[in-house]
Design an enzyme around this catalytic site. Structure first.
Site, PDB file in Angstrom:
ATOM      1  N   ASP A   1       0.838  -1.189   0.000  1.00 53.02           N
ATOM      2  CA  ASP A   1       0.000   0.000   0.000  1.00 53.02           C
ATOM      3  C   ASP A   1       0.881   1.251   0.000  1.00 53.02           C
ATOM      4  O   ASP A   1       2.021   1.215   0.498  1.00 53.02           O
ATOM      5  CB  ASP A   1      -0.902   0.027   1.239  1.00 53.02           C
ATOM      6  CG  ASP A   1      -1.980  -1.043   1.191  1.00 53.02           C
ATOM      7  OD1 ASP A   1      -2.287  -1.525   0.092  1.00 53.02           O
ATOM      8  OD2 ASP A   1      -2.512  -1.388   2.273  1.00 53.02           O
TER       9      ASP A   1
ATOM     10  N   TYR B   1       6.503  -8.594   8.555  1.00 54.73           N
ATOM     11  CA  TYR B   1       6.170  -7.170   8.615  1.00 54.73           C
ATOM     12  C   TYR B   1       6.407  -6.635  10.025  1.00 54.73           C
ATOM     13  O   TYR B   1       6.287  -7.373  11.007  1.00 54.73           O
ATOM     14  CB  TYR B   1       4.693  -6.931   8.277  1.00 54.73           C
ATOM     15  CG  TYR B   1       4.272  -7.317   6.888  1.00 54.73           C
ATOM     16  CD1 TYR B   1       4.285  -6.384   5.853  1.00 54.73           C
ATOM     17  CD2 TYR B   1       3.832  -8.612   6.615  1.00 54.73           C
ATOM     18  CE1 TYR B   1       3.876  -6.735   4.575  1.00 54.73           C
ATOM     19  CE2 TYR B   1       3.423  -8.966   5.332  1.00 54.73           C
ATOM     20  CZ  TYR B   1       3.441  -8.028   4.322  1.00 54.73           C
ATOM     21  OH  TYR B   1       3.041  -8.378   3.058  1.00 54.73           O
TER      22      TYR B   1
ATOM     23  N   ARG C   1      -3.691  -5.150   7.929  1.00 51.12           N
ATOM     24  CA  ARG C   1      -4.740  -4.219   8.372  1.00 51.12           C
ATOM     25  C   ARG C   1      -5.865  -4.986   9.062  1.00 51.12           C
ATOM     26  O   ARG C   1      -6.386  -4.564  10.095  1.00 51.12           O
ATOM     27  CB  ARG C   1      -5.298  -3.449   7.185  1.00 51.12           C
ATOM     28  CG  ARG C   1      -4.452  -2.288   6.732  1.00 51.12           C
ATOM     29  CD  ARG C   1      -5.084  -1.589   5.555  1.00 51.12           C
ATOM     30  NE  ARG C   1      -5.106  -2.441   4.371  1.00 51.12           N
ATOM     31  CZ  ARG C   1      -6.067  -2.409   3.446  1.00 51.12           C
ATOM     32  NH1 ARG C   1      -7.094  -1.594   3.595  1.00 51.12           N
ATOM     33  NH2 ARG C   1      -6.005  -3.179   2.389  1.00 51.12           N
TER      34      ARG C   1
ATOM     35  N   ASP D   1      -6.685   1.534   8.270  1.00 48.40           N
ATOM     36  CA  ASP D   1      -5.382   2.158   8.475  1.00 48.40           C
ATOM     37  C   ASP D   1      -5.546   3.660   8.699  1.00 48.40           C
ATOM     38  O   ASP D   1      -6.665   4.196   8.692  1.00 48.40           O
ATOM     39  CB  ASP D   1      -4.430   1.864   7.318  1.00 48.40           C
ATOM     40  CG  ASP D   1      -4.944   2.375   5.970  1.00 48.40           C
ATOM     41  OD1 ASP D   1      -5.675   3.387   5.945  1.00 48.40           O
ATOM     42  OD2 ASP D   1      -4.615   1.762   4.946  1.00 48.40           O
TER      43      ASP D   1
END
Length: 304
Positions: free
Chosen positions: A47, A75, A180, A89
């Protein structure tokens, strides 16, 4: 009349450290322009809000992009409790705010529940398609669609820091995992809601962010020196066993002829001629090695 840009053949892999605030395609097009490459692709997107490892493929290396799409990933995610957004987010609109009274012990207990095989409902703000149109287009039009839950695997969650209402976790997960969604689900389990405020990808398969380069670093060098920042295409298939072919076997393989060896193997293997990486081949039930995905002959990815 606008002058047509003449692109050159460039083959290889660029392990890029994507900056925050730009789309994956934007990064790809910038790198392609800097390298003046004729053909380019990426191995999965991040993203715009996210940063981190984004392998870009050029020329013949694009044939092996799928290998990293299927790889496990790591991550580092920043999560803020107490605030829910429509996108999950920090770039979304705030839907609700709740008081936060969460201890570190309670957070750790909840995080443990998400380790292992879990089900996730993909977010509406995602690139998954329904009837040929990405879900985020429906979401922007105010349309909520039913989505089937998907099974994903969270190998590990490590709490890196906690300063309520924010915390940072390191997540090792399978392909198809939405961080997310994980953040929102953790917030729901804690009873206060949550959203993702930062995301950085640090690992894909065997590739680590420490081996990556930035766009600024790529731009800082000139001309052919940029080519030196590319790794060879076989970097994407190093997890497969290696088979070396002689000149005759190489010619036969490139002509589509299967090869028989004294001892057969199994599954996919990476194959090399006397001087270069040739691509992937596969052992079949007949005991022969058949070409699976070959690069164009004369390709610049040399066996190092």
């Amino acid at each position: 009349m606008q002058r047509k840009i003449i692109r050159r053949r460039v083959d290889g892999v660029l392990l890029l450290d994507k900056p925050q605030g730009i789309s994956s395609n934007g990064v790809l097009q910038t790198a392609r322009r800097l390298l003046n490459a004729a053909k380019a692709g990426h191995t999965g997107t991040l993203d715009p809000m996210a940063s981190g490892l984004l392998p870009l493929t050029f020329g013949e290396a694009t044939k092996f992009s799928q290998m990293l799409l299927d790889a496990d990933k790591v991550y580092e995610a920043g999560v803020e409790l107490g605030v829910e957004t429509d996108t999950g987010d920090a770039e979304g609109q705030v839907l609700a705010a709740h008081p936060v009274a969460v201890t570190e012990l309670a957070l750790r207990e909840v995080l443990e529940r998400f380790v292992g095989e879990i089900e996730q409902v993909p977010p509406m703000y995602s690139a998954l398609k329904r009837d040929g149109k990405p879900l985020y287009e429906y979401a922007r039009a105010g349309i909520e669609l039913e989505r089937e839950a998907r099974r994903v695997t969270i190998s590990a969650i490590e709490l890196l820091s906690f300063d309520s209402p924010r915390f940072v976790i390191r997540v090792a997960c399978s392909k198809g995992t939405y961080i997310r969604t994980l953040a929102m689900d953790i917030g729901a389990a804690l009873g206060c809601g949550a959203h993702l405020y930062s995301l950085r990808r640090t690992r894909i398969g065997v590739f680590d962010i420490a081996s990556s380069v930035s766009l600024d670093a790529l731009e800082a060098v000139e001309g052919d020196a940029r080519d030196g920042m590319l790794a060879s295409a076989d970097l994407l298939v190093m997890n497969f066993d290696r088979v070396d072919l002689d000149e005759v076997q190489t010619r036969q393989m490139l002509q589509g002829q299967p090869l028989r060896f004294a001892q057969a193997g199994s599954g996919l293997v990476r194959i090399y001629g006397p001087e270069a990486f040739l691509g992937l081949a596969e052992w079949k039930d007949d005991g022969k090695l058949w070409a699976k995905r070959l690069i164009a002959t004369g390709e610049a990815n040399q066996n190092k």
